[in-house]
Design a protein around this motif. Structure first.
Motif, PDB file in Angstrom:
ATOM      1  N   LEU A 240      97.908   3.428  38.373  1.00 53.34           N
ATOM      2  CA  LEU A 240      97.404   2.209  37.741  1.00 53.34           C
ATOM      3  C   LEU A 240      96.077   1.834  38.380  1.00 53.34           C
ATOM      4  O   LEU A 240      95.957   1.789  39.609  1.00 53.34           O
ATOM      5  CB  LEU A 240      98.406   1.062  37.934  1.00 53.34           C
ATOM      6  N   LEU A 241      95.083   1.576  37.538  1.00 51.63           N
ATOM      7  CA  LEU A 241      93.788   1.082  38.000  1.00 51.63           C
ATOM      8  C   LEU A 241      93.658  -0.374  37.573  1.00 51.63           C
ATOM      9  O   LEU A 241      93.876  -0.698  36.390  1.00 51.63           O
ATOM     10  CB  LEU A 241      92.627   1.887  37.408  1.00 51.63           C
ATOM     11  N   THR A 242      93.320  -1.243  38.521  1.00 46.04           N
ATOM     12  CA  THR A 242      93.147  -2.652  38.186  1.00 46.04           C
ATOM     13  C   THR A 242      91.740  -3.102  38.564  1.00 46.04           C
ATOM     14  O   THR A 242      91.221  -2.743  39.633  1.00 46.04           O
ATOM     15  CB  THR A 242      94.180  -3.540  38.921  1.00 46.04           C
ATOM     16  N   TYR A 243      91.131  -3.887  37.662  1.00 41.61           N
ATOM     17  CA  TYR A 243      89.797  -4.430  37.885  1.00 41.61           C
ATOM     18  C   TYR A 243      89.884  -5.952  37.871  1.00 41.61           C
ATOM     19  O   TYR A 243      90.274  -6.544  36.862  1.00 41.61           O
ATOM     20  CB  TYR A 243      88.824  -3.965  36.807  1.00 41.61           C
ATOM     21  N   ASP A 244      89.515  -6.566  38.993  1.00 40.49           N
ATOM     22  CA  ASP A 244      89.419  -8.019  39.087  1.00 40.49           C
ATOM     23  C   ASP A 244      87.941  -8.376  38.974  1.00 40.49           C
ATOM     24  O   ASP A 244      87.219  -8.418  39.963  1.00 40.49           O
ATOM     25  CB  ASP A 244      90.006  -8.490  40.423  1.00 40.49           C
ATOM     26  N   PHE A 245      87.488  -8.607  37.736  1.00 42.07           N
ATOM     27  CA  PHE A 245      86.059  -8.810  37.502  1.00 42.07           C
ATOM     28  C   PHE A 245      85.525 -10.112  38.105  1.00 42.07           C
ATOM     29  O   PHE A 245      84.313 -10.248  38.302  1.00 42.07           O
ATOM     30  CB  PHE A 245      85.762  -8.790  36.001  1.00 42.07           C
ATOM     31  N   ILE A 246      86.397 -11.053  38.380  1.00 41.98           N
ATOM     32  CA  ILE A 246      85.953 -12.330  38.944  1.00 41.98           C
ATOM     33  C   ILE A 246      85.518 -12.166  40.406  1.00 41.98           C
ATOM     34  O   ILE A 246      84.525 -12.747  40.848  1.00 41.98           O
ATOM     35  CB  ILE A 246      87.059 -13.389  38.833  1.00 41.98           C
ATOM     36  N   HIS A 247      86.260 -11.350  41.139  1.00 46.22           N
ATOM     37  CA  HIS A 247      86.007 -11.229  42.572  1.00 46.22           C
ATOM     38  C   HIS A 247      85.367  -9.905  42.983  1.00 46.22           C
ATOM     39  O   HIS A 247      84.664  -9.837  43.993  1.00 46.22           O
ATOM     40  CB  HIS A 247      87.323 -11.415  43.347  1.00 46.22           C
ATOM     41  N   ASP A 248      85.607  -8.832  42.223  1.00 51.24           N
ATOM     42  CA  ASP A 248      85.119  -7.528  42.645  1.00 51.24           C
ATOM     43  C   ASP A 248      85.153  -6.578  41.454  1.00 51.24           C
ATOM     44  O   ASP A 248      86.157  -6.511  40.747  1.00 51.24           O
ATOM     45  CB  ASP A 248      86.000  -6.976  43.769  1.00 51.24           C
ATOM     46  N   ASN A 249      84.075  -5.827  41.261  1.00 53.83           N
ATOM     47  CA  ASN A 249      84.034  -4.871  40.158  1.00 53.83           C
ATOM     48  C   ASN A 249      84.618  -3.511  40.528  1.00 53.83           C
ATOM     49  O   ASN A 249      84.726  -2.632  39.678  1.00 53.83           O
ATOM     50  CB  ASN A 249      82.585  -4.677  39.677  1.00 53.83           C
ATOM     51  N   MET A 250      84.973  -3.328  41.791  1.00 50.47           N
ATOM     52  CA  MET A 250      85.560  -2.069  42.219  1.00 50.47           C
ATOM     53  C   MET A 250      87.054  -2.060  41.899  1.00 50.47           C
ATOM     54  O   MET A 250      87.749  -3.061  42.095  1.00 50.47           O
ATOM     55  CB  MET A 250      85.342  -1.853  43.711  1.00 50.47           C
ATOM     56  N   PRO A 251      87.577  -0.925  41.412  1.00 50.49           N
ATOM     57  CA  PRO A 251      88.996  -0.897  41.034  1.00 50.49           C
ATOM     58  C   PRO A 251      89.915  -0.728  42.243  1.00 50.49           C
ATOM     59  O   PRO A 251      89.536  -0.152  43.266  1.00 50.49           O
ATOM     60  CB  PRO A 251      89.081   0.339  40.135  1.00 50.49           C
ATOM     61  N   CYS A 252      91.123  -1.254  42.108  1.00 52.24           N
ATOM     62  CA  CYS A 252      92.213  -0.935  43.026  1.00 52.24           C
ATOM     63  C   CYS A 252      93.070   0.116  42.338  1.00 52.24           C
ATOM     64  O   CYS A 252      93.370  -0.001  41.147  1.00 52.24           O
ATOM     65  CB  CYS A 252      93.049  -2.166  43.336  1.00 52.24           C
ATOM     66  N   ILE A 253      93.459   1.154  43.079  1.00 54.05           N
ATOM     67  CA  ILE A 253      94.243   2.243  42.509  1.00 54.05           C
ATOM     68  C   ILE A 253      95.630   2.237  43.148  1.00 54.05           C
ATOM     69  O   ILE A 253      95.760   2.308  44.377  1.00 54.05           O
ATOM     70  CB  ILE A 253      93.546   3.600  42.740  1.00 54.05           C
ATOM     71  N   TYR A 254      96.655   2.140  42.276  1.00 61.97           N
ATOM     72  CA  TYR A 254      98.036   2.090  42.751  1.00 61.97           C
ATOM     73  C   TYR A 254      98.798   3.309  42.228  1.00 61.97           C
ATOM     74  O   TYR A 254      98.749   3.596  41.029  1.00 61.97           O
ATOM     75  CB  TYR A 254      98.752   0.846  42.219  1.00 61.97           C
ATOM     76  N   PRO A 255      99.512   4.025  43.091  1.00 58.01           N
ATOM     77  CA  PRO A 255     100.501   4.974  42.567  1.00 58.01           C
ATOM     78  C   PRO A 255     101.641   4.172  41.950  1.00 58.01           C
ATOM     79  O   PRO A 255     101.804   2.977  42.256  1.00 58.01           O
ATOM     80  CB  PRO A 255     100.954   5.723  43.816  1.00 58.01           C
ATOM     81  N   LEU A 256     102.409   4.797  41.078  1.00 64.32           N
ATOM     82  CA  LEU A 256     103.472   4.040  40.391  1.00 64.32           C
ATOM     83  C   LEU A 256     104.704   3.891  41.292  1.00 64.32           C
ATOM     84  O   LEU A 256     105.770   4.470  41.058  1.00 64.32           O
ATOM     85  CB  LEU A 256     103.818   4.717  39.066  1.00 64.32           C
ATOM     86  N   LYS A 257     104.528   3.062  42.312  1.00 64.52           N
ATOM     87  CA  LYS A 257     105.643   2.693  43.183  1.00 64.52           C
ATOM     88  C   LYS A 257     105.349   1.327  43.791  1.00 64.52           C
ATOM     89  O   LYS A 257     104.192   0.889  43.825  1.00 64.52           O
ATOM     90  CB  LYS A 257     105.875   3.730  44.276  1.00 64.52           C
ATOM     91  N   ASP A 258     106.388   0.654  44.219  1.00 65.78           N
ATOM     92  CA  ASP A 258     106.279  -0.717  44.730  1.00 65.78           C
ATOM     93  C   ASP A 258     105.845  -1.660  43.599  1.00 65.78           C
ATOM     94  O   ASP A 258     106.396  -1.584  42.503  1.00 65.78           O
ATOM     95  CB  ASP A 258     105.333  -0.786  45.925  1.00 65.78           C
ATOM     96  N   ALA A 259     104.832  -2.507  43.840  1.00 67.04           N
ATOM     97  CA  ALA A 259     104.444  -3.503  42.832  1.00 67.04           C
ATOM     98  C   ALA A 259     102.946  -3.736  42.888  1.00 67.04           C
ATOM     99  O   ALA A 259     102.282  -3.447  43.893  1.00 67.04           O
ATOM    100  CB  ALA A 259     105.191  -4.812  43.061  1.00 67.04           C
ATOM    101  N   ALA A 260     102.419  -4.271  41.794  1.00 65.61           N
ATOM    102  CA  ALA A 260     100.994  -4.606  41.711  1.00 65.61           C
ATOM    103  C   ALA A 260     100.855  -6.062  41.271  1.00 65.61           C
ATOM    104  O   ALA A 260     101.537  -6.499  40.336  1.00 65.61           O
ATOM    105  CB  ALA A 260     100.284  -3.682  40.725  1.00 65.61           C
ATOM    106  N   PRO A 261      99.974  -6.847  41.932  1.00 70.00           N
ATOM    107  CA  PRO A 261      99.827  -8.272  41.605  1.00 70.00           C
ATOM    108  C   PRO A 261      98.808  -8.503  40.488  1.00 70.00           C
ATOM    109  O   PRO A 261      97.820  -7.769  40.370  1.00 70.00           O
ATOM    110  CB  PRO A 261      99.325  -8.865  42.919  1.00 70.00           C
ATOM    111  N   LEU A 262      99.053  -9.522  39.687  1.00 71.24           N
ATOM    112  CA  LEU A 262      98.072  -9.956  38.694  1.00 71.24           C
ATOM    113  C   LEU A 262      97.152 -10.982  39.327  1.00 71.24           C
ATOM    114  O   LEU A 262      97.602 -12.035  39.797  1.00 71.24           O
ATOM    115  CB  LEU A 262      98.758 -10.567  37.465  1.00 71.24           C
TER     116      LEU A 262
END
Length: 255
Positions: free
Chosen positions: A210-232
Motif C-alpha cells: 500500500l502506498l499512501t500520500y498525505d498531500f497536506i503534510h508531505d508529498n513523499m509516499p509511505c509504503i506499507y507491506p500488507l500486514k499490521d495496520a495503516a492510519p488515515l
C-alpha cells in the motif's frame, strides 16, 4: 326509417375516427399552437431479432451521437455523458480512458474498507461521507475531466451534486489493475495532488503493498507491506485500516 338511423350511426362512428390530434392539426398549417403544458408522447418501437421475433421489451429510440469526430485531448464532459452506456470510461484532460469491470477481489476489498470507514465515522459522530465507485467526480470543476475513483471520502458537503461530486474529495483510494496501474500511479497522482485531494492511497494487490500520500503534510509516499495496520491522515491516525485482513482477502481468492 331504421336504415336512416343505421346510416347516421355509421357516419358518427366514422367522424370519431377522423378527428385529428393537435399535432396533426398543427402539421397541416392550423394556426392554433400547442398548449405549453401539453405532453407529446415519445415514440417507441419494438426490437426484433434476425428471425423477426419480438422480445418482451419496448425500447425508446435513442439519438445516435457521433464520437468519432473528435480526437484524444478534445473530449468534454458533454462527450462523457453521451458516451455509449455499455462502456465505462473516465475523462482526464480531454482524453477518454476505457475502464474494465473490477474483479471480485477488488470489489470485496473496496467493500470491506468502505465498511471500516463508515463504521468509524458513525461511531465518532462525523459528517464525512464515504462512497464506492461508480461515482462521477468532476475533479477540476471544468469540462475536461471526470473521474471515477474506486473509493472516496467527502467531508465538504457543498461539493455534493445530484449527479456526483463537484471538486476534489478529501480522500481517494485506487486499487491497481493491469490496465490502470500506470494511470493511477502517474497521471491521477498528479491530478489528485493538484486538485486539492488531501490524501491518496494506492493499493497494489499484485505486489501486496500500500502506498499512501498525505498531500497536506508531505508529498513523499509511505509504503506499507500488507500486514499490521495503516492510519488515515485525514482522521489524524485515529482510524487504522487492517492490512492483515486485506492480505487475507487476497489469499482467500487467488487468481
Amino acid at each position: 326509417m331504421s336504415e336512416e338511423i343505421n346510416h347516421a350511426k355509421q357516419n358518427d362512428a366514422e367522424q370519431k375516427f377522423l378527428i385529428k390530434s393537435p399535432v396533426e392539426e398543427q402539421s397541416k398549417g392550423n394556426v392554433h399552437s400547442l398548449p405549453e403544458d401539453m405532453h407529446v408522447p415519445v415514440t417507441y418501437h419494438h426490437d426484433h431479432d434476425s428471425q423477426g421475433v419480438r422480445p418482451d421489451c419496448v425500447r425508446e429510440k435513442a439519438t445516435a451521437y457521433d464520437i468519432s469526430r473528435k480526437r484524444q485531448g478534445e473530449y468534454t464532459v458533454a462527450d462523457y455523458y453521451a458516451w455509449p452506456k455499455d462502456q465505462r470510461v473516465e475523462l482526464i484532460d480531454g482524453r477518454i480512458h476505457v475502464l474494465e469491470a473490477p474483479d471480485f477481489v477488488h470489489q470485496r476489498i473496496a467493500g470491506e474498507m468502505l465498511f471500516a470507514i463508515k463504521s468509524f465515522i458513525h461511531r465518532n459522530g462525523g459528517d464525512c461521507i464515504p462512497l464506492l465507485s461508480p461515482i462521477d467526480v468532476r475533479l477540476d470543476c471544468d469540462d475536461r475531466t471526470m473521474v471515477q475513483p474506486d473509493l472516496i471520502i467527502l467531508c465538504d458537503k457543498s461539493k455534493i451534486r445530484r449527479w456526483g461530486v463537484m471538486g476534489a474529495p478529501d480522500f481517494i483510494l485506487e486499487i491497481l489493475s493491469q490496465t490502470t496501474r500506470r494511470k493511477d500511479c502517474t497521471k491521477k497522482l498528479q491530478k489528485y495532488s493538484d486538485a486539492g485531494v488531501r490524501e491518496y492511497w494506492i493499493l497494489d494487490l499484485e505486489k501486496k503493498r500500500l502506498l499512501t500520500y498525505d498531500f497536506i503534510h508531505d508529498n513523499m509516499p509511505c509504503i506499507y507491506p500488507l500486514k499490521d495496520a495503516a492510519p488515515l491522515a485525514i482522521f489524524d491516525g485515529r482510524l487504522q485500516i487492517d492490512l492483515d485482513e486485506i492480505a487475507a482477502l487476497i489469499q482467500d481468492w487467488p487468481e
